[in-house]
Structures are given as C-alpha cells and as structure tokens.
Design a protein around this motif. Structure first.
Motif, short mmCIF file in Angstrom:
data_model
loop_
_atom_site.label_atom_id
_atom_site.label_comp_id
_atom_site.label_asym_id
_atom_site.label_seq_id
_atom_site.Cartn_x
_atom_site.Cartn_y
_atom_site.Cartn_z
N MET A 1 0.69 -1.11 0.01
CA MET A 1 0.20 0.10 -0.03
C MET A 1 0.84 1.31 -0.07
SD MET A 1 -2.63 1.28 2.79
CE MET A 1 -1.48 1.75 4.19
N SER A 5 -3.23 5.84 -1.29
CA SER A 5 -4.38 5.22 -0.88
C SER A 5 -4.74 5.36 0.45
CB SER A 5 -4.15 3.55 -1.10
OG SER A 5 -3.16 3.14 -0.18
N GLU A 109 -6.06 13.19 3.21
CA GLU A 109 -6.64 12.52 2.00
C GLU A 109 -6.67 13.57 0.77
OE1 GLU A 109 -10.09 9.49 0.58
OE2 GLU A 109 -10.09 10.33 2.73
N LYS A 113 -4.52 13.30 -2.61
CA LYS A 113 -5.16 13.08 -3.94
C LYS A 113 -5.23 14.20 -4.95
CE LYS A 113 -8.95 9.83 -2.56
NZ LYS A 113 -8.15 9.07 -2.57
#
Length: 158
Positions: A1, A5, A109, A113
């Motif tokens: 990972m 993610s 996050e 992203k």
C-alpha cells in the motif's frame, strides 16, 4: 500500500495508535543554521516512525517538530508537523494563508489526492510558542510515550 491510498480515517488511526520512543537519549546534531534531534519511535503493532525536533540557531521562533511514518512499502510520509511562527503558510487548496503564527500541519487525504505535499494543510494554534511546547503537544496528540517533554506556560501579560 502506497501513501496515495491513505484516507483521513487511516491517518487518524495511525496517529492515535500508542507509540514509544526507543532512543530517548538521542544526540542533537549540528546542521549548519539549525540543530536537529531524531528519535526512533515504534508502535505496539511494530510500525516504525521518526520523530524529529529542529530548531534554528538564528531565529528563536523558527522551529519544527514532525512525525514521519516509515510505511511497510518503503515510502516515508510526514504525518504531522508542528511549526513555529517564523513564516506564513499558504493552504493551497483552500486558498487561505496563516500569517506568522504557530501552526500544525497534518497529512490529509484531500492533499494527497490533489498531488500536493500530504501534510500541506495547516491550522493555526495557540497551544505552544516554543519548540519544547510543540514537542509536548505532538507527543501528547500522537500518543508517543518514553520522552520527557515540557509544556509551554502561557504568558499572562499578552
């Protein structure tokens, strides 16, 4: 990972896991214009981290304490960073700025992203004003034991 993610929930879970400094007698290293001390940190589930404390030799309010996570994939990500008030900070996605105030960066996050620095988002804080206070807040917030830290004492005359 990979860190791409990571979700906000996963980041929070990592930050709130119990951790311990394994080398509390770490030595301060001269890095030219600043000094730095790195601590090795391990969580109960065996995850490895580096806690760093950096202080400018020239400007007292130019400091940073941060927690890096050494991911199982081999990547290293800054999860949080507690900075002094020596500079302004732009939150690029929000199009806002923090003006020469102590501030706490946190990996999000949203920033991951968007392809920005994971810890690019920061919020102003009055919880500390010194590097020792920042270290105390970071170790308290991120559940890191095994290191003696000192709280900032508020200036009653401000």
């Amino acid at each position: 990972m990979g860190y791409e993610s990571l979700t906000d929930d996963k980041i929070s879970s990592i930050l709130l896991s119990n951790k311990r400094v394994t080398n509390p007698q770490s030595k301060e290293v001269d890095k030219g214009s600043h000094t730095q001390r790195n601590y090795k940190v391990t969580s109960l589930d065996g995850q490895e981290y580096t806690l760093y404390v950096r202080q400018s030799k020239l400007v007292n309010d130019d400091f940073s304490c941060g927690l890096l996570w050494h991911m199982p994939s081999g990547e290293v990500i800054t999860l949080v960073r507690y900075n002094g008030s020596s500079h302004y900070h732009p939150n690029h996605l929000e199009e806002t700025e923090l003006d020469f105030a102590c501030h706490i960066h946190r990996a999000t996050e949203r920033y991951i992203k968007a392809g920005k620095k994971p810890e690019g988002y920061a919020e102003e804080t009055t919880r500390y004003s010194t590097v020792n206070g920042a270290l105390h807040c970071l170790t308290t917030d991120c559940k890191i034991a095994g290191l003696k830290t000192e709280e900032d004492y508020p200036d009653l005359f401000k």
